[in-house]
Motif scaffolding. Structure first.
Motif, mmCIF file in Angstrom:
data_model
loop_
_atom_site.group_PDB
_atom_site.id
_atom_site.type_symbol
_atom_site.label_atom_id
_atom_site.label_comp_id
_atom_site.label_asym_id
_atom_site.label_seq_id
_atom_site.Cartn_x
_atom_site.Cartn_y
_atom_site.Cartn_z
ATOM 1 N N GLU A 191 0.868 -1.174 0.178
ATOM 2 C CA GLU A 191 0.005 0.118 0.089
ATOM 3 C C GLU A 191 1.017 1.334 0.049
ATOM 4 O O GLU A 191 0.479 2.225 -0.511
ATOM 5 C CB GLU A 191 -0.876 -0.098 1.011
ATOM 6 N N LEU A 192 1.975 1.189 0.658
ATOM 7 C CA LEU A 192 2.907 2.349 0.402
ATOM 8 C C LEU A 192 3.366 2.770 -0.698
ATOM 9 O O LEU A 192 3.358 3.690 -1.112
ATOM 10 C CB LEU A 192 4.138 2.007 1.956
ATOM 11 N N VAL A 193 3.895 1.521 -1.649
ATOM 12 C CA VAL A 193 4.219 1.913 -2.913
ATOM 13 C C VAL A 193 3.055 2.348 -3.685
ATOM 14 O O VAL A 193 3.180 3.278 -4.420
ATOM 15 C CB VAL A 193 4.847 0.579 -3.471
ATOM 16 N N ALA A 208 14.229 5.555 -4.295
ATOM 17 C CA ALA A 208 15.284 6.513 -3.858
ATOM 18 C C ALA A 208 14.668 7.179 -2.484
ATOM 19 O O ALA A 208 15.558 7.261 -1.691
ATOM 20 C CB ALA A 208 15.687 7.334 -4.668
ATOM 21 N N ARG A 209 13.510 7.547 -2.483
ATOM 22 C CA ARG A 209 12.846 8.362 -1.387
ATOM 23 C C ARG A 209 12.320 7.712 -0.437
ATOM 24 O O ARG A 209 12.181 8.185 0.773
ATOM 25 C CB ARG A 209 12.155 9.464 -1.989
ATOM 26 N N ILE A 210 11.740 6.456 -0.788
ATOM 27 C CA ILE A 210 11.000 5.652 0.388
ATOM 28 C C ILE A 210 11.672 4.282 0.544
ATOM 29 O O ILE A 210 12.001 4.162 1.773
ATOM 30 C CB ILE A 210 9.755 5.327 -0.498
ATOM 31 N N MET A 211 11.966 3.486 -0.327
ATOM 32 C CA MET A 211 12.439 2.476 -0.048
ATOM 33 C C MET A 211 14.029 2.467 0.545
ATOM 34 O O MET A 211 14.195 1.557 1.407
ATOM 35 C CB MET A 211 12.581 1.173 -1.368
ATOM 36 N N VAL A 212 14.879 3.149 0.114
ATOM 37 C CA VAL A 212 16.303 3.178 0.608
ATOM 38 C C VAL A 212 16.235 3.586 1.968
ATOM 39 O O VAL A 212 16.925 3.136 2.713
ATOM 40 C CB VAL A 212 17.118 4.316 -0.282
ATOM 41 N N PRO A 213 15.595 4.754 2.400
ATOM 42 C CA PRO A 213 15.609 5.405 3.647
ATOM 43 C C PRO A 213 15.102 4.285 4.737
ATOM 44 O O PRO A 213 15.435 4.044 5.861
ATOM 45 C CB PRO A 213 14.773 6.531 3.631
ATOM 46 N N ILE A 294 8.498 0.340 9.292
ATOM 47 C CA ILE A 294 8.255 0.304 7.834
ATOM 48 C C ILE A 294 6.775 0.701 7.494
ATOM 49 O O ILE A 294 6.372 0.796 6.626
ATOM 50 C CB ILE A 294 8.339 -1.210 7.369
ATOM 51 N N ASN A 295 5.977 1.039 8.685
ATOM 52 C CA ASN A 295 4.561 1.375 8.473
ATOM 53 C C ASN A 295 4.253 3.008 8.492
ATOM 54 O O ASN A 295 3.270 3.643 8.749
ATOM 55 C CB ASN A 295 3.419 0.714 9.814
ATOM 56 N N ALA A 296 5.502 3.712 8.872
ATOM 57 C CA ALA A 296 5.590 4.969 8.693
ATOM 58 C C ALA A 296 5.086 5.442 7.396
ATOM 59 O O ALA A 296 5.313 5.215 6.593
ATOM 60 C CB ALA A 296 6.916 5.616 9.091
#
Length: 300
Positions: A191-193, A208-213, A294-296
Motif C-alpha cells: 500500500e505504501l508503494v 530512492a525516497r521511500i525504499m532506501v531510507p 516500515i509502517n511510517a
C-alpha cells in the motif's frame, strides 16, 4: 424559590489512588523464567569470549612465556615487543591502505547492487525474476573453492589480473545481500508503494525516497558484514595479486610466517593489529543497526 449548587460528594472509589504495581506472583514468575535464558547466554558468551581473551592476552606475552608450563592466562611480564616487531617486519601501513581501498569500494558497491536487486525481486512480479533469484541462491550451495578456477580465468581474460578491480568486481554481487534485501522489502506494505504511485511518484523516486531510507538498518548490517568479509579475505587476493605493493593485510600476515620456524609472538601481534579496524567499524556502526518502522506514512 432559589436553588444553590451544592458540591457533589466525591466517590469513595475515586479518592483511593489507583495501584499500578504488578502482582508479586507475576514479577516472581517473570524472574524465574528469565534466569535460565540469562544463564545460558552468559555461558555462551564465556565460551565464545574466553578464546578471544586468551588470544589477546597471549599477544602481550614474550615468546619465552607462550609455551611455558603451566600455562597462564595473564602474562607474567607483559610487553608490546610483539606488536612493534610485527609492525617493523611488514609494511603494514601500505597493507592497511590497500585493504581499506578494497573494503570501502567493495562495500559501497555491494550494498548498492544488493539493494537494487532485492527491491526488484520483491516488488516486481515476473517469472524470469524468480528464476534469476533461484540462480542467485544456487550459488550458496557451492563451495567458494569450486568457483575459484572459473572466476580466475574470467578475470584474467578481462585483463584485471594483479589489480584491485580484479578483487573488487567478483565480490560485488553476493547471494546473502540480495536475500537480505529481498526479505526486508517483502515486509514493506504494498500500500505504501501504491500510495506513492497514486501521488504521481515515479519508480526511481519511490525507490530512492521511500525504499532506501526504510532499508537503512539492512544497509548498515550488510555494510558491516561485507567489510568484514573483504578484510578477512585471503584466498582470492592471494591468487590475484603478485605485486608486494598491492598486498592486503591477510597476505602481509602470512608473509611473517617463516619457512622453517614461526615467531608466535610476532604473529599474534600482527593478528591483533589486523583486528583493530574491524572492531572500530563495528563499534561505530552497530548502534545504527536497529529495527525500522516500515509502517511510517500509512494510516490505519
Amino acid at each position: 424559590m432559589t436553588t444553590t449548587d451544592m458540591p457533589r460528594p466525591l466517590d469513595a472509589d475515586a479518592e483511593q489512588p489507583v495501584s499500578r504495581q504488578r502482582p508479586r506472583t507475576a514479577v516472581g514468575g517473570g524472574i524465574r523464567r528469565a534466569v535460565p535464558a540469562t544463564t545460558l547466554l552468559w555461558i555462551l558468551a564465556f565460551l565464545y569470549g574466553f578464546p578471544v581473551l586468551w588470544f589477546v592476552l597471549s599477544s602481550l606475552k614474550p615468546a619465552s612465556d607462550l609455551f611455558s608450563y603451566p600455562l597462564t592466562l595473564v602474562p607474567r611480564h607483559p610487553t608490546l615487543s610483539g606488536f612493534k616487531a610485527a609492525w617493523d617486519s611488514a609494511n603494514f601501513s601500505q597493507y592497511f591502505i590497500n585493504t581499506a581501498i578494497v573494503c570501502v569500494i567493495t562495500t559501497i558497491l555491494t550494498v548498492g547492487v544488493s539493494c537494487c536487486t532485492g527491491y526488484a525481486l520483491a516488488k516486481y512480479d515476473n517469472k524470469w525474476l524468480k528464476v534469476f533469484f533461484l540462480c542467485i541462491l544456487a550459488t550458496t550451495m557451492l563451495p567458494s573453492e569450486v568457483m575459484l578456477a572459473p572466476e580466475f580465468l574470467v578475470v584474467r581474460n578481462l585483463g584485471l589480473y594483479n589489480s584491485f578491480a580484479g578483487i573488487i568486481l567478483p565480490a560485488v554481487l553476493t547471494a546473502t545481500g540480495c536475500f537480505m534485501f529481498r526479505q526486508f522489502f517483502l515486509t514493506v506494505p504494498d500500500e505504501l508503494v501504491e500510495a506513492a504511485r497514486i501521488d504521481g511518484a515515479r519508480e526511481l523516486a519511490i525507490f530512492a525516497r521511500i525504499m532506501v531510507p526504510l532499508s537503512r538498518p539492512i544497509m548498515l548490517t550488510l555494510a558491516i558484514l561485507s567489510f568484514q568479509w573483504r578484510w578477512n579475505d585471503y584466498i582470492w587476493p592471494l591468487l590475484m595479486l603478485n605485486d608486494p605493493n598491492k598486498f592486503t593485510v591477510q597476505i602481509g600476515i602470512q608473509s611473517i610466517v617463516g619457512a622453517q620456524n614461526i615467531n608466535w609472538s610476532v604473529l599474534l601481534g600482527a593478528s591483533v593489529i589486523s583486528m583493530i579496524p574491524l572492531i572500530v567499524v563495528f563499534l561505530v556502526f552497530q548502534r545504527y543497526v536497529m529495527s525500522a518502522d516500515i509502517n511510517a506514512g500509512l494510516k490505519d
